[in-house]
Write a protein that holds these residues in place. Structure first.
Motif, PDB file in Angstrom:
ATOM      1  N   LEU A  89     128.191  53.996  33.585  1.00  0.00           N
ATOM      2  CA  LEU A  89     128.392  52.772  34.360  1.00  0.00           C
ATOM      3  C   LEU A  89     129.132  53.073  35.661  1.00  0.00           C
ATOM      4  O   LEU A  89     128.782  52.551  36.724  1.00  0.00           O
ATOM      5  N   LYS A  90     130.136  53.938  35.596  1.00  0.00           N
ATOM      6  CA  LYS A  90     130.879  54.305  36.803  1.00  0.00           C
ATOM      7  C   LYS A  90     129.972  54.954  37.827  1.00  0.00           C
ATOM      8  O   LYS A  90     130.051  54.664  39.020  1.00  0.00           O
ATOM      9  N   GLN A  91     129.084  55.842  37.361  1.00  0.00           N
ATOM     10  CA  GLN A  91     128.151  56.501  38.268  1.00  0.00           C
ATOM     11  C   GLN A  91     127.194  55.502  38.912  1.00  0.00           C
ATOM     12  O   GLN A  91     126.921  55.579  40.111  1.00  0.00           O
ATOM     13  N   LYS A  92     126.697  54.545  38.123  1.00  0.00           N
ATOM     14  CA  LYS A  92     125.799  53.523  38.666  1.00  0.00           C
ATOM     15  C   LYS A  92     126.473  52.699  39.752  1.00  0.00           C
ATOM     16  O   LYS A  92     125.878  52.344  40.748  1.00  0.00           O
ATOM     17  N   CYS A  93     127.747  52.377  39.517  1.00  0.00           N
ATOM     18  CA  CYS A  93     128.487  51.540  40.462  1.00  0.00           C
ATOM     19  C   CYS A  93     128.853  52.291  41.740  1.00  0.00           C
ATOM     20  O   CYS A  93     129.199  51.657  42.740  1.00  0.00           O
ATOM     21  N   ASN A  94     128.820  53.604  41.704  1.00  0.00           N
ATOM     22  CA  ASN A  94     129.217  54.395  42.867  1.00  0.00           C
ATOM     23  C   ASN A  94     128.063  55.077  43.563  1.00  0.00           C
ATOM     24  O   ASN A  94     128.251  56.006  44.330  1.00  0.00           O
TER      25      ASN A  94
END
Length: 95
Positions: A89-94
């Motif tokens: 999720l962190k990667q998707k958001c960044n």
């Protein structure tokens, strides 16, 4: 404008992808949230792969100030919920 997600939009998505009617899709969403809620209420951890983890966190008793009267007061201990996003999720958001 950023997309806004709520129970209604989740229901619409389920209706479109799985050919459910509105009451069926609302029931599915309610069942999912009820399962997560009951797990947390029993002190468990709700770990949803590729999304994140919900867990109970106990806030300790602490001193505070009443903003109206400016009196010192003790805030009692209580349980609250912490969410930790998964690395996916962190990667998707960044991106």
């Amino acid at each position: 404008m950023a997309k806004y997600v709520n129970k209604e939009s989740l229901s619409q998505t389920l209706m479109q992808h799985f050919n459910l009617n509105k009451s069926e899709s609302s029931l599915v969403i309610d069942l999912i949230f009820d399962e997560i809620s009951s797990c947390l209420a029993q002190g468990g951890i709700a770990d949803i792969s590729s999304f994140g983890k919900f867990e109970i966190f106990e806030r300790k008793e602490r001193n505070g100030i009443n903003p109206r009267t400016l009196e010192a007061m003790t805030i009692p201990k209580r349980n609250t919920i912490k969410f930790r996003a998964s690395s996916t999720l962190k990667q998707k958001c960044n991106q």
